[in-house]
Design a protein around this motif. Structure first.
Motif, PDB file in Angstrom:
ATOM      1  N   ASP A 222       0.832  -1.205   0.000  1.00 54.30           N
ATOM      2  CA  ASP A 222       0.000   0.000   0.000  1.00 54.30           C
ATOM      3  C   ASP A 222       0.863   1.249   0.000  1.00 54.30           C
ATOM      4  O   ASP A 222       0.488   2.278  -0.539  1.00 54.30           O
ATOM      5  N   PHE A 223       2.023   1.161   0.660  1.00 48.85           N
ATOM      6  CA  PHE A 223       2.889   2.318   0.787  1.00 48.85           C
ATOM      7  C   PHE A 223       4.335   1.921   0.556  1.00 48.85           C
ATOM      8  O   PHE A 223       4.754   0.837   0.935  1.00 48.85           O
ATOM      9  N   LYS A 224       5.065   2.853  -0.039  1.00 50.65           N
ATOM     10  CA  LYS A 224       6.486   2.624  -0.276  1.00 50.65           C
ATOM     11  C   LYS A 224       7.228   3.594   0.641  1.00 50.65           C
ATOM     12  O   LYS A 224       7.102   4.805   0.488  1.00 50.65           O
ATOM     13  N   ILE A 225       7.940   3.054   1.622  1.00 57.23           N
ATOM     14  CA  ILE A 225       8.542   3.929   2.631  1.00 57.23           C
ATOM     15  C   ILE A 225      10.046   3.694   2.736  1.00 57.23           C
ATOM     16  O   ILE A 225      10.543   2.627   2.404  1.00 57.23           O
ATOM     17  N   LYS A 226      10.739   4.743   3.201  1.00 54.33           N
ATOM     18  CA  LYS A 226      12.200   4.637   3.341  1.00 54.33           C
ATOM     19  C   LYS A 226      12.629   5.308   4.636  1.00 54.33           C
ATOM     20  O   LYS A 226      12.051   6.306   5.065  1.00 54.33           O
ATOM     21  N   VAL A 227      13.682   4.751   5.228  1.00 57.41           N
ATOM     22  CA  VAL A 227      14.352   5.440   6.333  1.00 57.41           C
ATOM     23  C   VAL A 227      15.801   5.569   5.895  1.00 57.41           C
ATOM     24  O   VAL A 227      16.506   4.567   5.737  1.00 57.41           O
TER      25      VAL A 227
ATOM     26  N   GLU B 193       2.656   0.517  -8.736  1.00 56.97           N
ATOM     27  CA  GLU B 193       3.525   1.607  -9.222  1.00 56.97           C
ATOM     28  C   GLU B 193       2.709   2.774  -9.745  1.00 56.97           C
ATOM     29  O   GLU B 193       3.017   3.934  -9.475  1.00 56.97           O
ATOM     30  N   LEU B 194       1.677   2.450 -10.481  1.00 50.24           N
ATOM     31  CA  LEU B 194       0.861   3.497 -11.102  1.00 50.24           C
ATOM     32  C   LEU B 194       0.161   4.349 -10.051  1.00 50.24           C
ATOM     33  O   LEU B 194       0.041   5.575 -10.198  1.00 50.24           O
ATOM     34  N   ILE B 195      -0.270   3.705  -8.967  1.00 56.72           N
ATOM     35  CA  ILE B 195      -0.924   4.450  -7.892  1.00 56.72           C
ATOM     36  C   ILE B 195       0.048   5.465  -7.302  1.00 56.72           C
ATOM     37  O   ILE B 195      -0.295   6.630  -7.075  1.00 56.72           O
TER      38      ILE B 195
ATOM     39  N   SER C 213       1.575  12.747  -9.051  1.00 57.94           N
ATOM     40  CA  SER C 213       1.241  13.710 -10.111  1.00 57.94           C
ATOM     41  C   SER C 213      -0.059  14.426  -9.845  1.00 57.94           C
ATOM     42  O   SER C 213      -0.533  15.194 -10.678  1.00 57.94           O
ATOM     43  N   LYS C 214      -0.689  14.145  -8.698  1.00 60.08           N
ATOM     44  CA  LYS C 214      -1.971  14.757  -8.330  1.00 60.08           C
ATOM     45  C   LYS C 214      -3.085  14.366  -9.289  1.00 60.08           C
ATOM     46  O   LYS C 214      -3.988  15.168  -9.545  1.00 60.08           O
ATOM     47  N   LEU C 215      -3.018  13.164  -9.797  1.00 57.09           N
ATOM     48  CA  LEU C 215      -4.030  12.709 -10.755  1.00 57.09           C
ATOM     49  C   LEU C 215      -4.786  11.474 -10.290  1.00 57.09           C
ATOM     50  O   LEU C 215      -5.636  10.959 -11.012  1.00 57.09           O
ATOM     51  N   LEU C 216      -4.504  10.998  -9.080  1.00 58.56           N
ATOM     52  CA  LEU C 216      -5.115   9.742  -8.644  1.00 58.56           C
ATOM     53  C   LEU C 216      -6.642   9.871  -8.555  1.00 58.56           C
ATOM     54  O   LEU C 216      -7.378   8.985  -8.998  1.00 58.56           O
ATOM     55  N   ALA C 217      -7.119  10.981  -8.014  1.00 58.83           N
ATOM     56  CA  ALA C 217      -8.570  11.175  -7.909  1.00 58.83           C
ATOM     57  C   ALA C 217      -9.186  11.371  -9.297  1.00 58.83           C
ATOM     58  O   ALA C 217     -10.327  10.978  -9.543  1.00 58.83           O
ATOM     59  N   SER C 218      -8.428  11.972 -10.203  1.00 55.78           N
ATOM     60  CA  SER C 218      -8.923  12.137 -11.580  1.00 55.78           C
ATOM     61  C   SER C 218      -9.104  10.768 -12.231  1.00 55.78           C
ATOM     62  O   SER C 218     -10.076  10.543 -12.962  1.00 55.78           O
ATOM     63  N   VAL C 219      -8.185   9.858 -11.948  1.00 55.14           N
ATOM     64  CA  VAL C 219      -8.293   8.488 -12.491  1.00 55.14           C
ATOM     65  C   VAL C 219      -9.556   7.821 -11.945  1.00 55.14           C
ATOM     66  O   VAL C 219     -10.274   7.134 -12.674  1.00 55.14           O
ATOM     67  N   TYR C 220      -9.823   8.050 -10.658  1.00 54.32           N
ATOM     68  CA  TYR C 220     -11.067   7.535 -10.058  1.00 54.32           C
ATOM     69  C   TYR C 220     -12.269   7.983 -10.891  1.00 54.32           C
ATOM     70  O   TYR C 220     -13.113   7.171 -11.281  1.00 54.32           O
TER      71      TYR C 220
ATOM     72  N   ASN D 146     -10.064  -4.838  -5.028  1.00 53.68           N
ATOM     73  CA  ASN D 146     -10.238  -3.997  -3.832  1.00 53.68           C
ATOM     74  C   ASN D 146      -9.032  -3.129  -3.522  1.00 53.68           C
ATOM     75  O   ASN D 146      -9.161  -1.996  -3.070  1.00 53.68           O
ATOM     76  N   TYR D 147      -7.862  -3.684  -3.765  1.00 53.90           N
ATOM     77  CA  TYR D 147      -6.623  -2.933  -3.517  1.00 53.90           C
ATOM     78  C   TYR D 147      -6.629  -1.624  -4.305  1.00 53.90           C
ATOM     79  O   TYR D 147      -6.361  -0.559  -3.773  1.00 53.90           O
ATOM     80  N   VAL D 148      -6.993  -1.721  -5.560  1.00 55.75           N
ATOM     81  CA  VAL D 148      -7.021  -0.533  -6.430  1.00 55.75           C
ATOM     82  C   VAL D 148      -8.136   0.409  -5.993  1.00 55.75           C
ATOM     83  O   VAL D 148      -7.940   1.620  -5.851  1.00 55.75           O
ATOM     84  N   LYS D 149      -9.299  -0.164  -5.726  1.00 49.85           N
ATOM     85  CA  LYS D 149     -10.462   0.658  -5.367  1.00 49.85           C
ATOM     86  C   LYS D 149     -10.212   1.464  -4.100  1.00 49.85           C
ATOM     87  O   LYS D 149     -10.586   2.629  -4.001  1.00 49.85           O
ATOM     88  N   ARG D 150      -9.549   0.829  -3.108  1.00 51.10           N
ATOM     89  CA  ARG D 150      -9.330   1.537  -1.840  1.00 51.10           C
ATOM     90  C   ARG D 150      -8.480   2.781  -2.045  1.00 51.10           C
ATOM     91  O   ARG D 150      -8.763   3.845  -1.511  1.00 51.10           O
ATOM     92  N   HIS D 151      -7.414   2.640  -2.799  1.00 46.86           N
ATOM     93  CA  HIS D 151      -6.520   3.781  -2.996  1.00 46.86           C
ATOM     94  C   HIS D 151      -7.170   4.860  -3.848  1.00 46.86           C
ATOM     95  O   HIS D 151      -7.021   6.050  -3.564  1.00 46.86           O
TER      96      HIS D 151
END
Lengths: 281, 94, 366
Positions: free
Chosen positions: A38-43, C29-31, C37-44, C58-63
């Protein structure tokens, strides 16, 4: 490497090699084969000069660093705080309340956090005494069902609590202690195994208990009214205002169906008895 | 003051079942407001509260909180003015 | 080996059905890329419009849904803020013209769906600027804490005052008196834009559609910072698609010619056609005759086409970073005369070097 906490997963990268075995000790027993994060994180270590004098580390959530750097010795707590930040900032499909969650017999009780509450000690004590730990830090509540979901994370203990819990539960599994953080001395307790976590199901919230630790105090219980409960829960929620109407509805549903208490306590045994006898149905 | 108001179309209101007060959510500004029932705990006020509370939740009925929440005239005026200025309620037109 | 390049991203936006082929790893990666790029909600919104959202994992839908909730909250907040600002400025008879993100949200254009708006931009007459600033500061707006140097930059050279922040709500307000920096020598005759303004939502003044597009074109092609450029170009192609009728093109030709920004319009139409397959309008031919050259071809095909890539480690290559650096230099040169530019860059690079060595917050005012 991938950290799987059940509800959320994190792809972690770090140049601080010493934290990799810590991550492994807390999360390494996950048997879920999914490689999705869900998240890509770094320290990572910060600036060039800093690497040599008073080394520091920064936390990154993808391309950005949301916090000021910390001393390199605090790399692991920074990772854990960073994980909390990622969830609180990005997940707006659930109501996220700054609270611990303990469950028994499928009934969830949430304990909103506040300074001086002793919440984490209370959580650790009960998690190691037959209660299921759903979370030490964040109640993850489904907006449609109102059920709270389990999250596979350690309990973060501070200062005296660390020694206390080690004394009460000598077999408990702890990370090393990180000294002089902004919260004092900090250590993480692995309160359950992945195999135990995997059996946990979303649970109904039957009570909200606001704890306050007062040394040597006999257990005193106050019933909170619904207006107070609503207001305090909304203020204790990370994403209440972003959620708008659905956050409002979620908190409303919660306080309608849950008992609301404030307790002052000096002994965790008293709390345990209270929860088992007066709160659980 | 007997000025009449209604809930703004985007405002949501919830009455606390235990009689402790009401919560409003402003759809326009995304804020929540918590207003106490001044006589919470009083038996007879609770009965009156539950009686009148239902009507409050309907957005097309007049919004009158002074008697339901047992506010003084001054308090009621302050609260109503604040709610009006912050777009939770609007003037009632017949 | 990069999984995606900017052309892939553009294809997904104009043909969302192509995203049905993606694996979950690719979505991961795309998410990240679309969020950055501030486009994730636009993709929604694109998937919802195509009836393609519910079928996703579900993974895609949640984000995507989280991004939508956040953007929607911002949208409502913008509308509320603009209403409050209107009511306030009405007291001194000033009717601000809303720009950029606030403009799109208030007029409800297609590109406003899912658009992230971090600041509210508005335009007021220069003669009213002091009164407007004073009134705002008397009503819970305060100046952002900035260095004395940056303060001077805004007030003396730029077309706006330093940003204002609402004390309680944390909203950021950028008050402009022109659409481009006076010190550049290419500031616009703002009366043309003011006289063409329209009213939307019964009370909000915004630039008309052609002027909005020109403003966005200037903002994109004259900028030294291309961080949001991919989103901005997508904005432009959506706006042009939605509003591009004869009247629109007449007005755009006129206002671009009056303001001296026809070359930038050419750049926009050329790169939008290449990247987003935006059809070339009738006016394109005339612009091409005048502006096509080895230099402009190189600029669009080698620099812009690379620099427009969203800034993300999953997309960056050496040549993309080089192109971005070129834009950085170019943008500064366009904004300031050489003698001012040199001292500006020295001061800025000194600060940046100190921060790189000692740490990012060294210059923070306490």
């Amino acid at each position: 490497m991938l950290i799987n906490t059940g509800a959320y997963s994190f792809r972690v990268n770090t140049d601080k090699k010493e934290i990799t075995p810590i991550i492994d000790s807390l999360y390494g027993d996950c048997v879920n084969k999914s490689d999705l994060a869900d998240f890509k994180i770094k320290v990572l270590s910060t600036s060039i000069l800093r690497r040599f004098l008073k080394p520091q580390v920064s936390f990154f959530c993808d391309q950005h660093t949301p916090f000021k750097p910390l001393p390199a010795s605090q790399a692991y707590p920074l990772l854990e705080w960073g994980m909390n930040w990622c969830i609180a900032t990005h997940d707006h499909t659930r109501l996220l309340v700054h609270a611990a969650v303990l469950v028994r017999d499928g009934q969830a009780i949430i304990f909103p956090a506040s300074p001086g509450s002793g919440k984490s000690t209370l959580t650790a004590y009960h998690a190691l005494s037959g209660w299921s730990l759903y979370s030490d830090e964040m109640a993850v509540i489904d907006l449609k069902t109102g059920l709270v979901e389990p999250v596979y994370r350690p309990v973060c203990l501070k200062n005296d609590s660390i020694d206390l819990v080690k004394k009460w539960f000598p077999d408990s599994i702890f990370t090393p202690i990180w000294r002089d953080t902004q919260k004092g001395d900090v250590a993480h307790l692995k309160a359950l195994k992945w195999s135990e976590h995997a059996c946990l199901r979303p649970a109904k919230i039957i009570a909200v208990v606001f704890p306050k630790y007062v040394k040597d105090k006999e257990l005193t219980i106050f019933k909170l009214n619904q207006l107070q409960g609503f207001e305090t829960l909304s203020k204790n929620s990370f994403n209440y205002s972003t959620l708008g109407e659905s956050g409002f509805n979620a908190v409303d549903r919660l306080i309608r169906h849950a008992k609301l208490f404030e307790i002052e306590y000096g002994s965790l045994e008293d709390v345990s008895e209270f929860l088992a006898e007066d709160v659980l149905i | 003051m007997n000025a009449s108001y209604v809930l703004h179309a985007q405002t949501k209101l919830r009455v606390m079942q235990d009689g402790s007060g009401i919560v409003l959510f402003g759809g326009l500004n995304g804020r929540s407001v918590f207003i106490q029932n001044r006589l919470f705990g009083n038996e007879s006020s609770f009965e009156k509260f539950t009686e009148l509370a239902d009507s409050l939740e309907h957005s097309d009925s007049k919004f009158q909180i002074q008697s339901i929440l047992n506010l003084s005239e001054d308090e009621a005026l302050k609260v109503e003015t604040w709610l009006l200025n912050n777009d939770f309620i609007s003037a009632y037109s017949h | 080996m990069r999984t995606f390049c900017v052309d892939d991203l553009a294809k997904f936006l104009i043909e969302p059905v192509l995203m049905n082929q993606l694996t979950l790893k690719q979505w991961e990666e795309l998410i990240l890329i679309f969020r950055e790029s501030k486009l994730l909600a636009s993709v929604y919104h694109l998937l919802i419009k195509n009836d393609d959202f519910e079928s996703k994992h579900n993974y895609v839908k949640r984000h995507l849904r989280s991004a939508f909730v956040h953007a929607d909250r911002q949208r409502r907040q913008v509308i509320y803020e603009c209403g409050a600002i209107n009511a306030l400025l009405c007291k001194i008879n000033v009717s601000p013209i809303y720009l950029k993100g606030a403009n799109y949200i208030l007029r409800g254009s297609c590109n406003s769906l899912g658009r992230i708006v971090s600041d509210i931009d508005l335009l007021v007459p220069k003669t009213e600027l002091d009164k407007v600033e004073a009134l705002l500061k008397n009503n819970l707006w305060k100046s952002e804490v900035i260095s004395d140097y940056d303060e001077k930059y805004y007030r003396e050279w730029a077309h706006e005052i330093p940003p204002l922040i609402h004390i309680l709500r944390d909203t950021v307000l950028d008050v402009h008196h022109n659409l481009y920096l006076p010190i550049s020598g290419r500031a616009l005759d703002i009366s043309l834009f003011e006289s063409g303004a329209i009213v939307v939502g019964e009370q909000y003044s915004v630039l008309n559609s052609a002027d909005s597009v020109l403003h966005s074109i200037i903002h994109l092609f004259m900028n030294e910072d291309f961080t949001n450029s991919f989103r901005d170009l997508f904005d432009l192609s959506l706006l042009i698609t939605e509003y591009g009728n004869d009247e629109f093109w007449d007005r755009l030709s006129f206002i671009a010619s009056q303001s001296g920004y026809e070359k930038e319009v050419y750049y926009c139409l050329k790169i939008s056609n290449q990247l987003f397959q935006l059809p070339k309008p009738l006016i394109y031919e005339g612009l091409e005759v005048r502006f096509k050259s080895i230099f402009t071809d190189f600029f669009i095909n080698s620099i812009i086409s690379r620099a427009i890539t969203p800034k993300h480690t999953l997309l960056d290559t050496f040549t993309i970073r080089l192109a971005r650096f070129y834009i950085f230099i170019r943008g500064h040169c366009l904004k300031m005369p050489p003698h001012i530019l040199i001292s500006h860059l020295i001061i800025k690079s000194f600060k940046a070097s100190v921060e790189a060595i000692i740490g990012k917050h060294y210059f923070d005012k306490d």
